[in-house]
Design an enzyme around this catalytic site. Structure first.
Site, mmCIF file in Angstrom:
data_model
loop_
_atom_site.group_PDB
_atom_site.id
_atom_site.type_symbol
_atom_site.label_atom_id
_atom_site.label_comp_id
_atom_site.label_asym_id
_atom_site.label_seq_id
_atom_site.Cartn_x
_atom_site.Cartn_y
_atom_site.Cartn_z
ATOM 1 N N THR A 86 9.961 13.204 58.404
ATOM 2 C CA THR A 86 10.919 13.825 57.477
ATOM 3 C C THR A 86 10.255 14.783 56.488
ATOM 4 O OG1 THR A 86 10.707 11.948 55.962
ATOM 5 C CG2 THR A 86 12.501 11.861 57.568
ATOM 6 N N GLN B 63 7.472 18.001 55.316
ATOM 7 C CA GLN B 63 7.345 19.419 55.683
ATOM 8 C C GLN B 63 6.664 19.588 57.044
ATOM 9 O OE1 GLN B 63 5.606 23.065 53.319
ATOM 10 N NE2 GLN B 63 3.866 21.966 54.186
ATOM 11 N N ASP C 141 6.985 1.780 58.652
ATOM 12 C CA ASP C 141 6.394 2.074 57.345
ATOM 13 C C ASP C 141 4.880 1.852 57.452
ATOM 14 O OD1 ASP C 141 7.690 1.826 54.174
ATOM 15 O OD2 ASP C 141 5.536 1.691 54.508
ATOM 16 N N MET C 142 4.137 2.740 56.835
ATOM 17 C CA MET C 142 2.671 2.649 56.919
ATOM 18 C C MET C 142 2.131 1.388 56.246
ATOM 19 S SD MET C 142 1.877 5.244 58.713
ATOM 20 C CE MET C 142 0.100 5.379 58.568
ATOM 21 N N LEU D 221 0.978 11.986 59.968
ATOM 22 C CA LEU D 221 1.245 12.884 58.837
ATOM 23 C C LEU D 221 1.809 12.122 57.645
ATOM 24 C CD1 LEU D 221 2.965 15.835 60.766
ATOM 25 C CD2 LEU D 221 0.538 15.321 60.521
ATOM 26 N N GLN E 287 1.736 9.310 50.920
ATOM 27 C CA GLN E 287 2.164 9.626 49.558
ATOM 28 C C GLN E 287 1.363 10.888 49.289
ATOM 29 O OE1 GLN E 287 2.678 10.881 46.516
ATOM 30 N NE2 GLN E 287 0.822 9.870 45.859
ATOM 31 N N THR F 158 -7.503 16.399 54.280
ATOM 32 C CA THR F 158 -7.132 17.412 53.282
ATOM 33 C C THR F 158 -8.329 18.023 52.565
ATOM 34 O OG1 THR F 158 -6.090 17.649 51.107
ATOM 35 C CG2 THR F 158 -6.709 15.439 51.721
ATOM 36 N N GLU G 156 -8.439 18.480 49.570
ATOM 37 C CA GLU G 156 -8.619 17.773 48.294
ATOM 38 C C GLU G 156 -9.847 16.866 48.336
ATOM 39 O OE1 GLU G 156 -6.623 17.643 45.354
ATOM 40 O OE2 GLU G 156 -5.503 19.377 46.069
ATOM 41 N N TYR H 45 -5.470 10.121 45.295
ATOM 42 C CA TYR H 45 -4.982 10.653 46.576
ATOM 43 C C TYR H 45 -6.157 11.046 47.456
ATOM 44 C CZ TYR H 45 -3.220 14.286 49.772
ATOM 45 O OH TYR H 45 -2.943 15.049 50.882
ATOM 46 N N LYS I 67 -7.587 9.514 51.003
ATOM 47 C CA LYS I 67 -7.675 10.366 52.194
ATOM 48 C C LYS I 67 -9.100 10.392 52.740
ATOM 49 C CE LYS I 67 -3.598 12.295 53.083
ATOM 50 N NZ LYS I 67 -3.001 12.371 54.424
ATOM 51 N N HIS J 207 -0.791 24.202 52.507
ATOM 52 C CA HIS J 207 0.129 25.008 53.311
ATOM 53 C C HIS J 207 1.553 24.712 52.867
ATOM 54 C CE1 HIS J 207 -1.186 21.396 55.436
ATOM 55 N NE2 HIS J 207 0.063 21.289 55.854
HETATM 56 P P1 NAP Z 1 5.358 15.503 52.841
HETATM 57 O O1 NAP Z 1 6.350 16.595 53.002
HETATM 58 O O2 NAP Z 1 5.248 14.836 51.506
HETATM 59 O O3 NAP Z 1 5.657 14.399 53.950
HETATM 60 C C1 NAP Z 1 5.106 13.119 53.905
HETATM 61 C C2 NAP Z 1 5.854 12.222 54.858
HETATM 62 O O4 NAP Z 1 5.290 10.907 54.790
HETATM 63 C C3 NAP Z 1 7.351 12.073 54.553
HETATM 64 O O5 NAP Z 1 8.059 12.092 55.762
HETATM 65 C C4 NAP Z 1 7.421 10.694 53.908
HETATM 66 O O6 NAP Z 1 8.669 10.083 54.073
HETATM 67 C C5 NAP Z 1 6.365 9.975 54.731
HETATM 68 N N1 NAP Z 1 5.922 8.718 54.113
HETATM 69 C C6 NAP Z 1 5.554 8.506 52.831
HETATM 70 N N2 NAP Z 1 5.225 7.218 52.637
HETATM 71 C C7 NAP Z 1 5.404 6.586 53.848
HETATM 72 C C8 NAP Z 1 5.264 5.244 54.286
HETATM 73 N N3 NAP Z 1 4.869 4.268 53.462
HETATM 74 N N4 NAP Z 1 5.537 4.958 55.576
HETATM 75 C C9 NAP Z 1 5.975 5.936 56.427
HETATM 76 N N5 NAP Z 1 6.144 7.225 56.058
HETATM 77 C C10 NAP Z 1 5.854 7.543 54.776
HETATM 78 O O7 NAP Z 1 3.881 16.016 53.202
HETATM 79 P P2 NAP Z 1 3.450 17.272 54.118
HETATM 80 O O8 NAP Z 1 3.231 18.434 53.228
HETATM 81 O O9 NAP Z 1 4.349 17.356 55.274
HETATM 82 O O10 NAP Z 1 2.006 16.809 54.574
HETATM 83 C C11 NAP Z 1 1.810 16.087 55.791
HETATM 84 C C12 NAP Z 1 0.477 15.356 55.721
HETATM 85 O O11 NAP Z 1 -0.569 16.312 55.551
HETATM 86 C C13 NAP Z 1 0.322 14.395 54.562
HETATM 87 O O12 NAP Z 1 -0.460 13.314 55.000
HETATM 88 C C14 NAP Z 1 -0.422 15.182 53.509
HETATM 89 O O13 NAP Z 1 -1.129 14.327 52.628
HETATM 90 C C15 NAP Z 1 -1.328 16.002 54.397
HETATM 91 N N6 NAP Z 1 -1.757 17.290 53.864
HETATM 92 C C16 NAP Z 1 -0.833 18.181 53.417
HETATM 93 C C17 NAP Z 1 -1.244 19.403 52.951
HETATM 94 C C18 NAP Z 1 -0.246 20.419 52.476
HETATM 95 O O14 NAP Z 1 -0.669 21.400 51.838
HETATM 96 N N7 NAP Z 1 1.021 20.289 52.788
HETATM 97 C C19 NAP Z 1 -2.611 19.736 52.939
HETATM 98 C C20 NAP Z 1 -3.521 18.811 53.445
HETATM 99 C C21 NAP Z 1 -3.081 17.594 53.924
HETATM 100 P P3 NAP Z 1 9.790 10.220 52.882
HETATM 101 O O15 NAP Z 1 10.217 11.639 52.899
HETATM 102 O O16 NAP Z 1 10.834 9.256 53.301
HETATM 103 O O17 NAP Z 1 9.071 9.837 51.611
#
Ligand code: NAP
Length: 329
Positions: A11, A13, A59-60, A81, A84, A126, A128, A151, A155, A181
């Protein structure tokens, strides 16, 4: 193509953009979803793929649900993916962030090891993890990590346990070290989307000003739609490896504001922004800029959408969305 993928964080991005990419390649896509009282399909609706994904509860933090999801989906590829994912929240909820982002990955790997040992595994690592560490202003796969938030520390644990399961059990595991991104479906808590949403509201007379933290922070921002393609390419290699995915360009939040306000046709943007100390973080990252030569060379990957195009795309989407919201009032 007759392949099956399981995406955790469906769900979010990246979950949306990746699902769209894989469906386009003919995959059957399963998405792990937390039980939620809110309507959770906004991003998948936006991308027009809500009905094309098979959903599994999970759930994770719940090992049994992960085992069940893997046994039900029998995936060839697993993209982890779920997280939190908001750095700021990780200071307010460090234990939850660690449970999901670190121990959660270990739970999933245990399920993979026992129930899908031949599946290929992608971990959303990431930039980060680098903190303020760099070599001549750049981060490479060899730059030492120095995480500066709960965070990033969680990671980093995930990064190493994924490497360890590859080395210990011969699992096909790849870490994508992705730099920031963004997209029109970036969560609104993230600064880029917070800005484009506010710019749309200011343009449409629904908001006077926006409060932000440090305008001088610099990030290497790419388009999520480009970055999920790199994830997929990592799992198509003969041998698993870790890759940085970035544009190699860095811009400040000030640059982002300038382009966003100009695109919406709002003059004097400085008067629309104030510094809100509430957004200051206990430890800041000053500048991130990734060197993605290895991904470009070995994966044949490159970013397509540039910085200004990305900002304009996000502003346009928010102008449309906020305009609809205003029209419905
Ligand atoms: P996002 O939009 O925040 O999506 C995170 C997803 O994880 C959501 O679907 C969320 O569900 C789900 N989630 C959270 N807690 C969970 C749990 N306990 N069990 C199962 N699902 C859970 O993040 P994103 O931007 O798509 O990023 C995807 C991944 O890449 C993440 O791991 C993020 O840390 C990593 N990342 C992102 C970036 C970036 O710039 N976007 C850069 C580097 C790494 P809900 O919506 O229901 O909360």
């Amino acid at each position: 193509m007759d392949r099956t993928a399981l995406i955790t964080g469906i769900t979010g991005q990246d979950g949306g953009y990746l699902a769209k990419l894989l469906l386009g390649k003919g995959y059957r896509v399963f998405g792990l979803m937390e039980r939620s009282t809110r309507y959770a399909f906004a991003n998948l609706d936006y991308l027009g793929i809500t009905a094309d994904v098979d959903y599994l509860d999970g759930d994770m933090t719940d090992e049994a649900s992960l085992i069940q999801a893997i046994r039900q989906s029998r995936p060839d590829e697993i993209y982890n993916l779920a997280a939190q994912s908001f750095v700021g929240t990780s200071w307010r909820q460090p234990i939850l962030s660690t449970e999901v982002n670190a121990v959660g990955v270990l739970r999933l790997l245990e399920a993979v090891r026992h129930f899908a040992p031949t599946a290929r595994f992608y971990q959303a690592s990431t930039s980060e993890m680098f903190g303020n560490s760099h070599e001549d202003g750049l981060q490479t796969e060899e730059t030492p990590f120095h995480p500066r938030s709960p965070y990033a520390i969680a990671k980093l644990y995930a990064y190493w346990i994924v490497n360890n399961y590859k080395e210990s059990y011969g699992l096909f595991c790849a870490n994508g070290i992705l730099f920031n991104h963004e997209s029109p479906i970036r969560g609104k808590e993230f600064v880029t989307r917070k800005i484009t949403d506010a710019v749309a509201r200011i343009k449409l007379g629904m908001l006077a000003r926006i409060g932000l933290g440090n305008l001088d922070s610099e990030r290497d921002w790419g388009f999520a739609g480009d970055y999920v393609d790199a994830m997929w390419r990592m799992l198509q290699r003969d041998q698993p490896a870790n890759y940085i995915v970035s544009t190699g360009e860095t811009h400040s939040i000030r640059d982002f504001l300038r382009v966003a306000f100009a695109h919406a046709g709002v003059a004097d943007w400085e008067k629309r922004v104030y510094i809100d100390p509430a957004h200051k973080r206990p430890a800041e990252l000053h500048s991130l800029r990734g060197k993605s030569d290895k991904a470009r060379r070995e994966l044949g990957w490159e970013p397509r959408v540039g910085f200004e195009e990305l900002v304009r795309m996000m502003v346009d989407a928010d102008l449309e969305r906020v305009g609809r919201e205003k029209g419905a009032q």
